[in-house]
Design a protein around this motif. Structure first.
Motif, PDB file in Angstrom:
ATOM      1  N   MET A  17       0.840  -1.216   0.100  1.00 36.40           N
ATOM      2  CA  MET A  17      -0.061  -0.044   0.093  1.00 36.40           C
ATOM      3  C   MET A  17       0.870   1.173   0.016  1.00 36.40           C
ATOM      4  O   MET A  17       0.683   2.178  -0.725  1.00 36.40           O
ATOM      5  N   ASP A  18       2.150   1.258   0.825  1.00 35.73           N
ATOM      6  CA  ASP A  18       2.631   2.349   0.930  1.00 35.73           C
ATOM      7  C   ASP A  18       3.456   2.540  -0.538  1.00 35.73           C
ATOM      8  O   ASP A  18       3.572   3.899  -0.900  1.00 35.73           O
ATOM      9  N   GLU A  19       4.127   1.581  -1.104  1.00 35.11           N
ATOM     10  CA  GLU A  19       4.614   1.770  -2.235  1.00 35.11           C
ATOM     11  C   GLU A  19       3.602   2.175  -3.316  1.00 35.11           C
ATOM     12  O   GLU A  19       3.968   3.037  -4.120  1.00 35.11           O
ATOM     13  N   ARG A  20       2.397   1.871  -3.385  1.00 30.60           N
ATOM     14  CA  ARG A  20       1.447   2.303  -4.492  1.00 30.60           C
ATOM     15  C   ARG A  20       1.008   3.758  -4.005  1.00 30.60           C
ATOM     16  O   ARG A  20       1.061   4.639  -5.132  1.00 30.60           O
ATOM     17  N   ARG A  21       0.858   4.206  -2.862  1.00 32.31           N
ATOM     18  CA  ARG A  21       0.519   5.444  -2.405  1.00 32.31           C
ATOM     19  C   ARG A  21       1.370   6.612  -3.094  1.00 32.31           C
ATOM     20  O   ARG A  21       1.350   7.497  -3.501  1.00 32.31           O
ATOM     21  N   LEU A  22       2.668   5.878  -2.659  1.00 32.40           N
ATOM     22  CA  LEU A  22       4.072   6.995  -3.233  1.00 32.40           C
ATOM     23  C   LEU A  22       4.055   7.146  -4.749  1.00 32.40           C
ATOM     24  O   LEU A  22       4.147   8.081  -5.194  1.00 32.40           O
ATOM     25  N   GLU A  23       3.489   5.888  -5.447  1.00 36.06           N
ATOM     26  CA  GLU A  23       3.664   5.905  -6.972  1.00 36.06           C
ATOM     27  C   GLU A  23       2.496   6.875  -7.297  1.00 36.06           C
ATOM     28  O   GLU A  23       2.722   7.527  -8.445  1.00 36.06           O
ATOM     29  N   LEU A  24       1.314   7.015  -6.641  1.00 35.32           N
ATOM     30  CA  LEU A  24       0.256   7.784  -7.117  1.00 35.32           C
ATOM     31  C   LEU A  24       0.296   9.387  -6.365  1.00 35.32           C
ATOM     32  O   LEU A  24      -0.366  10.217  -6.671  1.00 35.32           O
ATOM     33  N   GLU A  25       1.586   9.337  -5.598  1.00 34.43           N
ATOM     34  CA  GLU A  25       1.739  10.763  -5.065  1.00 34.43           C
ATOM     35  C   GLU A  25       0.872  11.344  -4.187  1.00 34.43           C
ATOM     36  O   GLU A  25       0.235  12.319  -4.275  1.00 34.43           O
ATOM     37  N   LEU A  26       0.250  10.228  -3.143  1.00 32.66           N
ATOM     38  CA  LEU A  26      -0.755  10.701  -2.131  1.00 32.66           C
ATOM     39  C   LEU A  26      -0.326  10.364  -0.896  1.00 32.66           C
ATOM     40  O   LEU A  26       0.681   9.778  -0.401  1.00 32.66           O
ATOM     41  N   GLU A  27      -0.901  11.231   0.025  1.00 33.78           N
ATOM     42  CA  GLU A  27      -0.742  11.130   1.392  1.00 33.78           C
ATOM     43  C   GLU A  27      -1.850  10.095   1.876  1.00 33.78           C
ATOM     44  O   GLU A  27      -2.955   9.746   1.507  1.00 33.78           O
ATOM     45  N   ARG A  79       1.197 -10.393  -5.725  1.00 35.00           N
ATOM     46  CA  ARG A  79       1.450  -8.881  -5.954  1.00 35.00           C
ATOM     47  C   ARG A  79      -0.287  -8.288  -6.283  1.00 35.00           C
ATOM     48  O   ARG A  79      -1.018  -8.987  -6.865  1.00 35.00           O
ATOM     49  N   ALA A  80      -0.309  -7.079  -5.894  1.00 33.53           N
ATOM     50  CA  ALA A  80      -1.457  -6.396  -6.332  1.00 33.53           C
ATOM     51  C   ALA A  80      -1.580  -6.051  -7.743  1.00 33.53           C
ATOM     52  O   ALA A  80      -0.407  -5.997  -8.316  1.00 33.53           O
ATOM     53  N   THR A  81      -2.477  -5.919  -8.500  1.00 34.81           N
ATOM     54  CA  THR A  81      -2.422  -5.614  -9.681  1.00 34.81           C
ATOM     55  C   THR A  81      -3.207  -4.181  -9.956  1.00 34.81           C
ATOM     56  O   THR A  81      -4.491  -3.931  -9.694  1.00 34.81           O
ATOM     57  N   PRO A  82      -2.610  -3.227 -10.499  1.00 32.67           N
ATOM     58  CA  PRO A  82      -2.894  -1.997 -10.841  1.00 32.67           C
ATOM     59  C   PRO A  82      -4.232  -2.043 -11.961  1.00 32.67           C
ATOM     60  O   PRO A  82      -4.121  -2.887 -12.743  1.00 32.67           O
ATOM     61  N   LEU A  83      -5.157  -1.299 -11.828  1.00 31.53           N
ATOM     62  CA  LEU A  83      -6.196  -1.003 -13.003  1.00 31.53           C
ATOM     63  C   LEU A  83      -5.666  -1.204 -14.274  1.00 31.53           C
ATOM     64  O   LEU A  83      -4.647  -0.463 -14.330  1.00 31.53           O
ATOM     65  N   GLY A  84      -6.189  -1.937 -15.214  1.00 35.31           N
ATOM     66  CA  GLY A  84      -5.877  -1.822 -16.539  1.00 35.31           C
ATOM     67  C   GLY A  84      -4.666  -2.896 -16.916  1.00 35.31           C
ATOM     68  O   GLY A  84      -4.361  -3.017 -18.291  1.00 35.31           O
ATOM     69  N   ARG A  85      -4.170  -3.571 -15.887  1.00 40.70           N
ATOM     70  CA  ARG A  85      -3.169  -4.556 -16.087  1.00 40.70           C
ATOM     71  C   ARG A  85      -3.510  -5.788 -16.060  1.00 40.70           C
ATOM     72  O   ARG A  85      -4.225  -6.151 -15.142  1.00 40.70           O
TER      73      ARG A  85
END
Length: 150
Positions: A17-27, A79-85
């Motif tokens: 979750m933290d890795e994905r949050r950082l990819e999306l540039e979210l707090e 692994r989680a799957t990002p939308l569209g992949r």
């Protein structure tokens, strides 16, 4: 899924979750807002011991732009799957299969081929054997064979 999630699975989920949050540039608060849950609910999902309710899992997946089922995938060690992949086999499973093929004796390769034929078809078993032999030949010549493992 039981009423508690083990520490290792919870840590995997928190890290993903933290890795994905950082990819999306979210707090974290933005993640909670995007999912329509409270910050406290999100924190409990990341750090708590209890099972994560379905609604919370879906909210996390929505907030992080993950496919449905990704939270359970991460908890299970995938692994989680990002939308569209498209979902694909985990890279470590592909590498493990490649290593098993490269290390197999000729007799073991024949047994592997038999298993493929039982599960799929004779043609696909023949294709497996052709690719396995080619992969082993290229590996012996020092070529890259990672793409053949899938």
């Amino acid at each position: 899924m039981g009423s508690e999630i083990d520490d290792e699975a919870r840590r995997r989920l928190d890290d993903a979750m933290d890795e994905r949050r950082l990819e999306l540039e979210l707090e974290w608060r933005e993640v909670a807002d995007r999912g329509g849950i409270t910050y406290e609910t999100l924190r409990a999902a990341r750090r708590g011991k209890r099972n994560i309710p379905t609604r919370t899992r879906r909210a996390i997946e929505q907030a992080l732009d993950w496919e449905s089922g990704s939270v359970l995938d991460v908890l299970a060690g995938r692994r989680a799957t990002p939308l569209g992949r498209a979902r694909t086999p985990a890279a470590d499973e592909i590498l493990e299969a490649r290593e098993r093929i490269l290390a197999a004796s000729p007799q073991e390769l024949v047994r592997m081929r038999s298993v493929v034929e039982e599960v799929l078809s004779k043609d696909e078993a023949d294709e497996f054997m052709t690719r396995a032999i080619a992969m082993r030949e290229r590996a012996g010549a020092g070529e890259d064979t990672a793409s053949d493992a899938s």
